[in-house]
Structure formats: C-alpha cells, structure tokens
Motif scaffolding. Structure first.
Motif, PDB file in Angstrom:
ATOM      1  N   VAL A  48      44.338  -3.734 -33.814  1.00 11.40           N
ATOM      2  CA  VAL A  48      44.923  -4.409 -32.374  1.00 11.40           C
ATOM      3  C   VAL A  48      43.989  -4.719 -31.647  1.00 11.40           C
ATOM      4  O   VAL A  48      43.436  -3.564 -30.936  1.00 11.40           O
ATOM      5  CB  VAL A  48      46.266  -4.106 -31.768  1.00 11.40           C
ATOM      6  N   ARG A  49      42.794  -5.037 -30.974  1.00  8.47           N
ATOM      7  CA  ARG A  49      41.577  -5.475 -30.320  1.00  8.47           C
ATOM      8  C   ARG A  49      41.636  -5.911 -29.761  1.00  8.47           C
ATOM      9  O   ARG A  49      42.183  -7.455 -29.973  1.00  8.47           O
ATOM     10  CB  ARG A  49      40.820  -5.145 -31.254  1.00  8.47           C
ATOM     11  N   GLY A  50      40.753  -5.872 -28.354  1.00  5.99           N
ATOM     12  CA  GLY A  50      40.361  -7.442 -27.656  1.00  5.99           C
ATOM     13  C   GLY A  50      40.949  -6.849 -26.334  1.00  5.99           C
ATOM     14  O   GLY A  50      42.081  -6.875 -26.582  1.00  5.99           O
ATOM     15  N   ALA A  51      40.184  -7.203 -25.539  1.00  4.58           N
ATOM     16  CA  ALA A  51      40.590  -6.797 -24.188  1.00  4.58           C
ATOM     17  C   ALA A  51      42.489  -7.417 -23.627  1.00  4.58           C
ATOM     18  O   ALA A  51      43.618  -6.864 -24.070  1.00  4.58           O
ATOM     19  CB  ALA A  51      40.124  -7.360 -23.228  1.00  4.58           C
ATOM     20  N   PRO A  52      42.359  -8.605 -24.590  1.00  2.00           N
ATOM     21  CA  PRO A  52      43.642  -9.382 -23.558  1.00  2.00           C
ATOM     22  C   PRO A  52      45.077  -8.775 -25.066  1.00  2.00           C
ATOM     23  O   PRO A  52      46.179  -8.466 -24.289  1.00  2.00           O
ATOM     24  CB  PRO A  52      43.624 -11.391 -23.818  1.00  2.00           C
ATOM     25  N   LEU A  53      44.816  -9.440 -25.394  1.00  2.96           N
ATOM     26  CA  LEU A  53      45.504  -8.773 -27.247  1.00  2.96           C
ATOM     27  C   LEU A  53      46.181  -7.257 -26.943  1.00  2.96           C
ATOM     28  O   LEU A  53      47.238  -7.219 -26.625  1.00  2.96           O
ATOM     29  CB  LEU A  53      45.349  -8.839 -28.341  1.00  2.96           C
ATOM     30  N   ASN A 149      33.859 -10.052 -30.828  1.00  2.88           N
ATOM     31  CA  ASN A 149      34.719 -11.390 -30.861  1.00  2.88           C
ATOM     32  C   ASN A 149      36.251 -11.419 -29.673  1.00  2.88           C
ATOM     33  O   ASN A 149      36.429 -10.545 -29.708  1.00  2.88           O
ATOM     34  CB  ASN A 149      35.999 -10.865 -32.059  1.00  2.88           C
ATOM     35  N   THR A 150      35.673 -12.926 -29.745  1.00  2.55           N
ATOM     36  CA  THR A 150      37.107 -13.349 -29.062  1.00  2.55           C
ATOM     37  C   THR A 150      37.548 -14.805 -28.750  1.00  2.55           C
ATOM     38  O   THR A 150      37.486 -15.329 -28.094  1.00  2.55           O
ATOM     39  CB  THR A 150      35.212 -13.622 -27.820  1.00  2.55           C
ATOM     40  N   GLY A 151      37.942 -14.941 -29.462  1.00  2.00           N
ATOM     41  CA  GLY A 151      38.467 -15.777 -30.586  1.00  2.00           C
ATOM     42  C   GLY A 151      40.019 -15.573 -30.159  1.00  2.00           C
ATOM     43  O   GLY A 151      40.595 -14.397 -29.400  1.00  2.00           O
ATOM     44  N   GLY A 159      41.352 -18.299 -27.613  1.00  4.12           N
ATOM     45  CA  GLY A 159      39.770 -16.915 -26.998  1.00  4.12           C
ATOM     46  C   GLY A 159      39.363 -17.663 -26.131  1.00  4.12           C
ATOM     47  O   GLY A 159      39.710 -18.306 -25.006  1.00  4.12           O
ATOM     48  N   THR A 160      38.458 -16.729 -24.973  1.00  2.00           N
ATOM     49  CA  THR A 160      37.580 -16.956 -24.732  1.00  2.00           C
ATOM     50  C   THR A 160      36.439 -17.034 -24.866  1.00  2.00           C
ATOM     51  O   THR A 160      36.376 -18.754 -24.261  1.00  2.00           O
ATOM     52  CB  THR A 160      37.429 -15.272 -23.692  1.00  2.00           C
ATOM     53  N   ALA A 161      35.327 -16.285 -24.712  1.00  2.00           N
ATOM     54  CA  ALA A 161      34.514 -17.142 -25.203  1.00  2.00           C
ATOM     55  C   ALA A 161      34.174 -17.542 -26.853  1.00  2.00           C
ATOM     56  O   ALA A 161      33.307 -19.290 -26.962  1.00  2.00           O
ATOM     57  CB  ALA A 161      33.025 -16.359 -25.614  1.00  2.00           C
ATOM     58  N   LEU A 186      31.331  -4.162 -36.580  1.00  2.00           N
ATOM     59  CA  LEU A 186      30.977  -6.178 -37.417  1.00  2.00           C
ATOM     60  C   LEU A 186      32.570  -6.547 -36.625  1.00  2.00           C
ATOM     61  O   LEU A 186      32.772  -7.184 -37.749  1.00  2.00           O
ATOM     62  CB  LEU A 186      31.362  -5.153 -38.599  1.00  2.00           C
ATOM     63  N   GLN A 187      32.532  -6.718 -35.080  1.00  2.00           N
ATOM     64  CA  GLN A 187      33.465  -7.743 -34.729  1.00  2.00           C
ATOM     65  C   GLN A 187      33.677  -8.882 -35.337  1.00  2.00           C
ATOM     66  O   GLN A 187      34.261  -9.713 -35.313  1.00  2.00           O
ATOM     67  CB  GLN A 187      34.385  -7.183 -33.497  1.00  2.00           C
ATOM     68  N   GLY A 188      31.882  -9.102 -34.883  1.00  2.00           N
ATOM     69  CA  GLY A 188      31.422 -10.316 -35.259  1.00  2.00           C
ATOM     70  C   GLY A 188      31.142 -10.465 -37.169  1.00  2.00           C
ATOM     71  O   GLY A 188      31.559 -11.915 -37.283  1.00  2.00           O
ATOM     72  N   ALA A 237      31.488  -5.275 -18.353  1.00  2.00           N
ATOM     73  CA  ALA A 237      31.977  -4.556 -19.118  1.00  2.00           C
ATOM     74  C   ALA A 237      31.784  -5.494 -20.401  1.00  2.00           C
ATOM     75  O   ALA A 237      33.056  -5.552 -20.245  1.00  2.00           O
ATOM     76  CB  ALA A 237      32.417  -3.307 -19.000  1.00  2.00           C
ATOM     77  N   ASN A 238      31.267  -5.069 -21.343  1.00  2.00           N
ATOM     78  CA  ASN A 238      31.733  -5.538 -22.379  1.00  2.00           C
ATOM     79  C   ASN A 238      31.294  -4.886 -23.830  1.00  2.00           C
ATOM     80  O   ASN A 238      30.579  -3.705 -23.464  1.00  2.00           O
ATOM     81  CB  ASN A 238      31.417  -7.001 -22.753  1.00  2.00           C
ATOM     82  N   LYS A 239      31.452  -5.415 -24.900  1.00  2.00           N
ATOM     83  CA  LYS A 239      31.333  -4.503 -26.329  1.00  2.00           C
ATOM     84  C   LYS A 239      29.838  -4.037 -26.211  1.00  2.00           C
ATOM     85  O   LYS A 239      28.405  -5.304 -25.562  1.00  2.00           O
ATOM     86  CB  LYS A 239      31.384  -5.320 -27.333  1.00  2.00           C
ATOM     87  N   ILE A 240      29.208  -2.896 -26.821  1.00  2.00           N
ATOM     88  CA  ILE A 240      28.200  -2.615 -26.688  1.00  2.00           C
ATOM     89  C   ILE A 240      26.639  -3.916 -27.419  1.00  2.00           C
ATOM     90  O   ILE A 240      27.409  -4.252 -28.210  1.00  2.00           O
ATOM     91  CB  ILE A 240      27.847  -1.532 -27.498  1.00  2.00           C
ATOM     92  N   ALA A 308      31.787   2.238 -26.695  1.00  2.00           N
ATOM     93  CA  ALA A 308      32.641   1.292 -27.078  1.00  2.00           C
ATOM     94  C   ALA A 308      31.978   0.152 -26.406  1.00  2.00           C
ATOM     95  O   ALA A 308      31.986  -1.296 -26.809  1.00  2.00           O
ATOM     96  CB  ALA A 308      33.351   0.720 -27.147  1.00  2.00           C
ATOM     97  N   PHE A 309      31.350   0.422 -25.048  1.00  2.00           N
ATOM     98  CA  PHE A 309      30.778  -0.502 -24.126  1.00  2.00           C
ATOM     99  C   PHE A 309      29.390  -0.455 -23.211  1.00  2.00           C
ATOM    100  O   PHE A 309      29.325   0.505 -23.473  1.00  2.00           O
ATOM    101  CB  PHE A 309      32.379  -1.493 -23.504  1.00  2.00           C
ATOM    102  N   ASP A 310      28.728  -2.271 -23.308  1.00  2.00           N
ATOM    103  CA  ASP A 310      27.655  -1.734 -21.821  1.00  2.00           C
ATOM    104  C   ASP A 310      28.588  -2.141 -20.802  1.00  2.00           C
ATOM    105  O   ASP A 310      29.209  -3.040 -20.854  1.00  2.00           O
ATOM    106  CB  ASP A 310      27.199  -0.995 -22.302  1.00  2.00           C
TER     107      ASP A 310
HETATM  108  C1  LIG Z   1      38.288 -11.671 -25.302  1.00  2.00           C
HETATM  109  S1  LIG Z   1      38.258 -10.274 -25.795  1.00  2.00           S
HETATM  110  C2  LIG Z   1      36.784  -9.437 -24.983  1.00  2.00           C
HETATM  111  C3  LIG Z   1      36.395  -8.136 -25.185  1.00  2.00           C
HETATM  112  O1  LIG Z   1      36.511  -7.066 -26.220  1.00  2.00           O
HETATM  113  C4  LIG Z   1      36.499  -6.761 -27.046  1.00  2.00           C
HETATM  114  O2  LIG Z   1      36.420  -4.755 -27.727  1.00  2.00           O
HETATM  115  P1  LIG Z   1      37.110  -4.465 -28.522  1.00  2.00           P
HETATM  116  O3  LIG Z   1      36.320  -5.559 -30.225  1.00  2.00           O
HETATM  117  O4  LIG Z   1      36.292  -3.063 -28.352  1.00  2.00           O
HETATM  118  O5  LIG Z   1      38.444  -4.444 -28.300  1.00  2.00           O
HETATM  119  C5  LIG Z   1      34.666  -7.438 -26.693  1.00  2.00           C
HETATM  120  O6  LIG Z   1      34.027  -5.961 -26.135  1.00  2.00           O
HETATM  121  C6  LIG Z   1      35.665  -8.547 -26.332  1.00  2.00           C
HETATM  122  O7  LIG Z   1      34.023  -9.391 -24.621  1.00  2.00           O
END
Ligand SMILES: CSC[C@H]1O[C@H](OP(=O)(O)O)[C@H](O)[C@@H]1O
Length: 342
Positions: A48-53, A149-151, A159-161, A186-188, A237-240, A308-310
């Motif tokens: 389970v990942r993605g800021a909103p989710l 991944n932002t879908g 999604g966002t982007a 490898l989310q992309g 702050a977003n994905k590294i 995980a982020f920068d």
């Molecule tokens: C709309 S998702 C925003 C954000 O979440 C992702 O991180 P993660 O895959 O570690 O949950 C990524 O940073 C996305 O840009």
C-alpha cells in the motif's frame, strides 16, 4: 460500511482489501487487510503506497475496526500506530487528524465511517481538480517526463501528476510520456508503466540516469511529479530522484511542475529541511525484489544510503498545480503560498 472500489482499495462485506502494489504488474493480487499490524506491514513494504492512498487506507481500516466493536481507547492506539507507519507523506497525518476528531464524538462508530468515506470522495474530487488545472498547462504535442507513480494506484481518483497527464492526453496534447523507472523500488517501471499501458497513453520507460541526455536532446517539454509534503515555503518532498530532475530541468530551461492536493501543503513545516525523510532498508538498493522473487547484486554487507524521498527547493519549481489552482513562483517568493490557496 458501504462497499467501495478504487484502483487499489476495496471494501467488501465490511472487509478492507488492498491491491498488492509490490506484486504489480506481474500479478494483480488482492489481499485482505484485517487489522492494524497487517496494514502497517503493507504500508511499510509499499504494498500500500502513495501519499493519498496511505492516508485513505488507514482511515478506512479504523472505521471498520470501530464497526467491529474495537473500544475507543484501542482505536486511539491503533490510530497512533498507523500514524507512525511512514513519516514523510503529510496526507496520512491530515487524514488521521480528521479521524481522531471523529473518534471524539459520542457516536464515533458512525462518525468514523462517514469521515473515512468522505475522505475518499474528497480525494477523488481533488484529483479531478488537479488534473483539470494541470491539463491547461500541457501544450499540444508535449513530451512529458514523470517520476515514481502518482496515478489511480496511489490515490482514490485519477491521480495527481498522472491525473494531469491522463486528462491532457484525452485532450490530444500528449505525444508521449517518458517514465522514470524510479530506483530503488521501481514504482515507475512497474506501476506507472502498467497504468499508462492500461490507459493506452504512449510511453517509453527509461532508467533514471537517462533523463539528462533526453533533456539535452530537447526531447522533454515538461516534467510532472507528485508530492508527499509541501513545506510552508514551497519546498517539496517527493520520491528520491525528484530533486535531480528539478536541477536538470532548471539547467535545460524545462518547466518542472508539482501536482498535489492543497492538503499536501503543510504550513506547520517551515521549509524542506524540516520535512522528515524516511530511511529504508539496504536490501532495496543492494538488489531488487517483487512478485518475480528477489535478486541481490551488491555484497550483502554493503553499506547503503537509502532515503525514500528528497527535497526540491521552491526555486527549482515552475508551478505547484493544486486542486485550488496553480501557485506560481512569484506567489511563493512573496511568501504567500498559503494565501494563494484561499
Ligand atoms: C500521489 S502519490 C505521491 C507520492 O508518493 C510516492 O511515494 P511512495 O511510492 O514511496 O509511496 C511518490 O513519492 C509519489 O510522488
């Protein structure tokens, strides 16, 4: 609680189901999520990942636990355990603050269910508004580059982007998308490639290190990324790997847009240096794993740095594309980011 379906979450007969995002795209593996410890494990392993989710899944589980009779004090403990599952994305904190307020009410079982479902509906609407504002910035024939991944997998909506990219493609303005594979997880390469394929949006998958030469060859017209937290001064702050894309875009004079709900803006966080950055397991860098199994290429005792982020400073960002509109660099320089949200 009523049934619910998003790309990666389901409620069926008062049970939460999650789509295992570590198994995609090879397997669409729906897994029951029965309790807090299971959800925390799913969040920490990015099933389970993605800021909103992340925020929505935590909220829905709390509401279900209340319906199953969990006592109020246990629900408070469960809420704080979920809050600690991942530190960077502010969506989780915002959602849980709202759930905490619902938990204070006398009829908290009903209040929690209503608030969790309200958060899902709100996220769907936020995504649509972000996409509408963002698509206006995409010119015909655009070749867009995106990271992570932002879908729909990461949100309750489009999604966002990727929501912006999806709507702009529907309007006929996207020639193609460059998809950063986004090491280490490898989310992309796994998720965005899968989502764009499902949407029949033309894309080419690239290693993160390839973005620079594409920009030098003038084959990128704009960069679109998401956000996990936007500081009061506009730092993101977003994905590294996002920061390096922003530096490259600045050098090459390419617009760099951040797409996010306005709730991702954290006025309590003065700047990017104050954003907590999650450090992750070394094995994510010394190899790779997924539904195909795992392979390790580096020495298992290799010393690893795995944030995980920068943080991308506001000065590198061309626009913050939110559900309430586009915040411009001038507005940020004038220190009126928050007012711009009104
Ligand atoms: C709309 S998702 C925003 C954000 O979440 C992702 O991180 P993660 O895959 O570690 O949950 C990524 O940073 C996305 O840009």
């Amino acid at each position: 609680m009523q049934s619910l379906t998003t790309t990666s979450l389901r409620i069926r007969e008062n049970q939460l189901w999650i789509l295992d995002q570590q198994a995609l795209p090879q397997q669409s593996d729906w897994r029951e999520c029965r309790d807090v410890s299971e959800l925390v494990d799913h969040i920490r392993t990015l099933r389970v990942r993605g800021a909103p989710l992340i925020g929505l899944s935590a909220s829905l589980l709390l509401a279900l636990l209340a319906e199953r009779g969990m006592a109020q004090d246990e629900l408070h403990q469960a809420l704080e355990t979920l809050r600690a599952s991942r530190p960077t994305a502010v969506n989780l904190m915002n959602n849980l603050d709202r759930m905490k307020a619902a938990l204070q009410q006398s009829d908290y079982v009903k209040a929690l269910a209503e608030e969790a479902l309200r958060l899902v509906d709100e996220d769907r609407a936020l995504c649509e508004s972000i996409a509408a504002h963002g698509a206006k910035l995409v010119t015909p024939g655009s070749r867009l580059l995106t990271h992570c991944n932002t879908g729909g997998l990461a949100t309750a909506g489009v999604g966002t982007a990727i929501g912006v990219i999806r709507r702009a493609h529907e309007q006929g303005n996207v020639e193609q998308v460059w998809v950063d594979e986004t090491r280490p997880l490898l989310q992309g390469g796994r998720l965005t490639a899968w989502e764009l394929g499902e949407l029949s949006i033309p894309y080419q998958l690239i290693c993160d290190s390839m973005a620079a030469s594409l920009m030098a060859q003038k084959r990128v017209d704009a960069v679109w990324v998401g956000a996990d937290r936007i500081a009061a001064n506009g730092d993101v702050a977003n994905k590294i790997g996002t920061y390096s894309l922003a530096v490259l875009a600045k050098y090459h004079g390419i617009p760099f847009y951040v797409a996010a709900p306005h709730t991702t803006h954290d006025p309590q966080c003065p700047n990017g240096a104050a954003i907590p950055i999650e450090q992750r397991d070394a094995r994510e860098v010394t190899g790779v794993s997924g539904s195909f199994g795992s392979v390790q290429w580096a020495p298992l005792d290799a010393q690893v740095y795995n944030p995980a982020f920068d943080v991308t400073p506001a000065e590198l960002i061309s626009g913050w594309v939110l559900d309430v509109g586009v915040v411009t660099p001038d507005q940020v320089r004038e220190g009126i980011f928050r007012q711009a949200l009104q």
